[in-house]
Motif scaffolding. Structure first.
Motif, PDB file in Angstrom:
ATOM      1  N   UNK A  34       0.819  -1.217   0.000  1.00 15.32           N
ATOM      2  CA  UNK A  34       0.000   0.000   0.000  1.00 15.32           C
ATOM      3  C   UNK A  34       0.850   1.263   0.000  1.00 15.32           C
ATOM      4  N   UNK A  57       0.895   4.353  -2.772  1.00 15.41           N
ATOM      5  CA  UNK A  57       0.693   5.758  -2.393  1.00 15.41           C
ATOM      6  C   UNK A  57       1.836   6.628  -2.932  1.00 15.41           C
ATOM      7  N   UNK A  96       0.760   1.093  -8.888  1.00 15.42           N
ATOM      8  CA  UNK A  96      -0.563   0.618  -8.469  1.00 15.42           C
ATOM      9  C   UNK A  96      -0.961  -0.718  -9.077  1.00 15.42           C
ATOM     10  N   UNK A 124      -8.057  -7.411   5.804  1.00 22.51           N
ATOM     11  CA  UNK A 124      -9.247  -6.624   5.479  1.00 22.51           C
ATOM     12  C   UNK A 124      -9.150  -5.233   6.098  1.00 22.51           C
ATOM     13  N   UNK A 125      -8.245  -5.077   7.041  1.00 24.67           N
ATOM     14  CA  UNK A 125      -8.031  -3.757   7.644  1.00 24.67           C
ATOM     15  C   UNK A 125      -6.766  -3.093   7.110  1.00 24.67           C
ATOM     16  N   UNK A 183      -5.586  -2.446   4.320  1.00 23.00           N
ATOM     17  CA  UNK A 183      -5.609  -1.520   3.193  1.00 23.00           C
ATOM     18  C   UNK A 183      -6.059  -0.132   3.629  1.00 23.00           C
ATOM     19  N   UNK A 184      -6.387   0.017   4.899  1.00 22.60           N
ATOM     20  CA  UNK A 184      -6.783   1.321   5.400  1.00 22.60           C
ATOM     21  C   UNK A 184      -5.587   1.965   6.107  1.00 22.60           C
ATOM     22  N   UNK A 196      -5.195   9.142   5.162  1.00 24.01           N
ATOM     23  CA  UNK A 196      -5.019   9.244   3.703  1.00 24.01           C
ATOM     24  C   UNK A 196      -6.371   9.459   3.046  1.00 24.01           C
ATOM     25  N   UNK A 212     -16.814  -8.781   6.718  1.00 24.12           N
ATOM     26  CA  UNK A 212     -15.675  -8.364   7.545  1.00 24.12           C
ATOM     27  C   UNK A 212     -15.111  -7.015   7.101  1.00 24.12           C
ATOM     28  N   UNK A 213     -15.210  -6.747   5.802  1.00 20.44           N
ATOM     29  CA  UNK A 213     -14.621  -5.515   5.273  1.00 20.44           C
ATOM     30  C   UNK A 213     -15.366  -4.254   5.684  1.00 20.44           C
ATOM     31  N   UNK A 232     -16.264  -3.042   8.515  1.00 16.92           N
ATOM     32  CA  UNK A 232     -15.623  -2.322   9.620  1.00 16.92           C
ATOM     33  C   UNK A 232     -14.392  -1.551   9.129  1.00 16.92           C
ATOM     34  N   UNK A 233     -13.689  -2.116   8.141  1.00 10.27           N
ATOM     35  CA  UNK A 233     -12.489  -1.465   7.616  1.00 10.27           C
ATOM     36  C   UNK A 233     -12.847  -0.235   6.788  1.00 10.27           C
ATOM     37  N   UNK A 271     -14.489   4.413   8.220  1.00  3.07           N
ATOM     38  CA  UNK A 271     -14.026   5.795   8.336  1.00  3.07           C
ATOM     39  C   UNK A 271     -13.450   6.330   7.019  1.00  3.07           C
ATOM     40  N   UNK A 272     -13.585   5.529   5.986  1.00  2.00           N
ATOM     41  CA  UNK A 272     -12.963   5.867   4.710  1.00  2.00           C
ATOM     42  C   UNK A 272     -13.781   6.874   3.900  1.00  2.00           C
ATOM     43  N   UNK A 322      -8.091   5.260  -8.647  1.00  2.00           N
ATOM     44  CA  UNK A 322      -6.884   5.123  -7.832  1.00  2.00           C
ATOM     45  C   UNK A 322      -5.740   5.960  -8.407  1.00  2.00           C
ATOM     46  N   UNK A 337      -4.572   9.382  -4.857  1.00  2.00           N
ATOM     47  CA  UNK A 337      -4.131   8.305  -3.942  1.00  2.00           C
ATOM     48  C   UNK A 337      -5.061   8.130  -2.732  1.00  2.00           C
ATOM     49  N   UNK A 338      -5.875   9.150  -2.422  1.00  2.00           N
ATOM     50  CA  UNK A 338      -6.799   9.001  -1.299  1.00  2.00           C
ATOM     51  C   UNK A 338      -7.867   7.949  -1.583  1.00  2.00           C
ATOM     52  N   UNK A 344      -7.192   5.072  -3.030  1.00  2.00           N
ATOM     53  CA  UNK A 344      -6.570   3.744  -3.204  1.00  2.00           C
ATOM     54  C   UNK A 344      -7.124   2.684  -2.254  1.00  2.00           C
ATOM     55  N   UNK A 345      -7.060   2.964  -0.962  1.00  2.00           N
ATOM     56  CA  UNK A 345      -7.423   1.882  -0.029  1.00  2.00           C
ATOM     57  C   UNK A 345      -8.896   1.512  -0.159  1.00  2.00           C
ATOM     58  N   UNK A 360      -9.315  -0.629  -3.297  1.00  5.56           N
ATOM     59  CA  UNK A 360      -8.817  -2.002  -3.118  1.00  5.56           C
ATOM     60  C   UNK A 360      -9.886  -2.868  -2.443  1.00  5.56           C
ATOM     61  N   UNK A 361     -10.510  -2.294  -1.410  1.00  3.95           N
ATOM     62  CA  UNK A 361     -11.601  -3.038  -0.763  1.00  3.95           C
ATOM     63  C   UNK A 361     -12.679  -3.407  -1.773  1.00  3.95           C
TER      64      UNK A 361
END
Lengths: 238, 238
Positions: free
Chosen positions: A173, A177, A183, A230-231, A233-234, A238, B107-108, B110-111, B114-115, B176, B180-181, B183-184, B187-188
């Motif tokens: 990751x 960035x 990428x 699963x976390x 990538x955060x 960012x 599961x994802x 929760x990740x 906050x994105x 992406x 870059x903000x 990206x994560x 990916x999810x």
């Protein structure tokens, strides 16, 4: 005499099943190694070979299923013998899935070919692969030898694989960035890392099958889980 | 009279197996919808619910396997009846895998919470999910009704799912590259899209099982493949 004959016939059937599972195991192990080798060396032909060989694995799984079912119908085994047959079917299912995951990596080689790819990014993947390949080998040995402690060692060892996968995700990751040219390459590597991690999960499934075959019940302990991808990538802020 | 009794006992066993498979199907379908809903609405509790429910699905699969094996041992069914039992086991295996894939999406959530996440990025995922959920529903109906043409329609329909997944990958990749903000978050979404695509693959597996149950052999046609996601992460000139 009749029941002695039946017992002997059952043993022959079971030996054949075990032999077929071992054959699948050998192919699956080789597919893991070759798919990652193909990725690292951008060897498209080797990647394609892995894709082609997967059909052999699929055919073997069907053969094991068919043989297992016929053995159950003909010999009507009870309790421990029945678990041996069900165990062979379960292991074959996991090995077939391992083959699919390796095949998926084999397919990616052609996509990587013209890409930008610093070798150091492969190091984490190689390390994970070595570990997972060892897990698969150990658990297949444990299955063949009915060695419960060895199977449980594999079951517990999966935590390390998951942890490496998570840290590899974080590393990839940051490269993404830093420079958008990384990428697409890093995404491929993330999918490959996830595939290897899932191959590790199948090794633990096989360990659970060994437990079931020997103990006659499902494992009740919750496996330690180190996978946080699963976390991962955060990235904060960012 | 004796063989009539056996035939009746077999029918009862088979009905129970079919009922258990239908129960699994209902749970799996709901897990698909709820996991994607949870993602879109960032509903962590709903995502967690999907994760929890997966253990029910796993338990049902084991119960189907156990029942199938006992039915084979007790009733020694031949040919077409045996295929019904093996078919139930195969469908249960695919449904269990569908549950795992939905759980992974759950599961994802929760990740993602906050994105940064523009709603328009979810549209492609929603569209794919609608299609795949319809595929799963149709193939389970085809399985229950022994409707080969309906099963084959699902089998052929998977090409569209793969094509949508590929174009979604390309779209996410451009986001992406742009910023870059993204990206994560992207990916999810890519991992979720890949999961949904793989749920579609399991629907086609079930279609192949219906074929096997009715025709007594494995399907020989090669399924049309529209999935180019292993290539879609490679954007020229980057």
């Amino acid at each position: 005499m009749g029941s002695e004959h039946t017992a002997k016939a059952f043993d022959t059937d079971l030996q054949e099943l075990t032999r077929l599972v071992a054959e699948m195991g050998g192919i699956a192990e080789r597919m893991i190694v070759e798919s990652v080798d193909a990725l690292i060396r951008r060897d498209v032909a080797l990647g394609q070979r892995v894709v082609t060989i997967d059909t052999e694995l699929d055919a073997l799984q069907r053969r094991i299923e068919e043989r297992a079912v016929l053995t159950i119908a003909r010999r009507q085994p009870m309790a421990v013998d029945l678990r041996e047959i069900v165990g062979a079917m379960r292991v074959a299912t996991d090995l077939e899935r391992i083959g699919d995951l390796a095949k998926n990596m084999g397919k990616r080689v052609a996509a990587l070919e013209t890409d930008f790819h610093p070798l150091k990014l492969f190091r984490g993947l190689e390390h994970m692969t070595d570990l997972v390949q060892q897990q698969v080998k150990s658990v297949l040995d444990a299955y063949a030898a009915h060695d419960l402690p060895a199977a449980m060692a594999v079951w517990k060892g999966d935590e390390e694989v998951d942890a490496i996968c998570t840290s590899l995700f974080r590393e990839l990751l940051t490269y993404m960035m830093e420079d958008p040219r990384n990428i697409s390459f890093c995404i491929h590597l993330m999918f490959c890392a996830k595939n290897i991690e899932r191959i590790g999960d199948h090794a633990t499934n096989i360990a659970e099958t060994v437990f079931y075959m020997i103990e006659g019940q499902a494992i009740t302990d919750k496996r330690p889980k180190g996978d946080m991808t699963t976390f991962a990538t955060t990235v904060p802020n960012t």
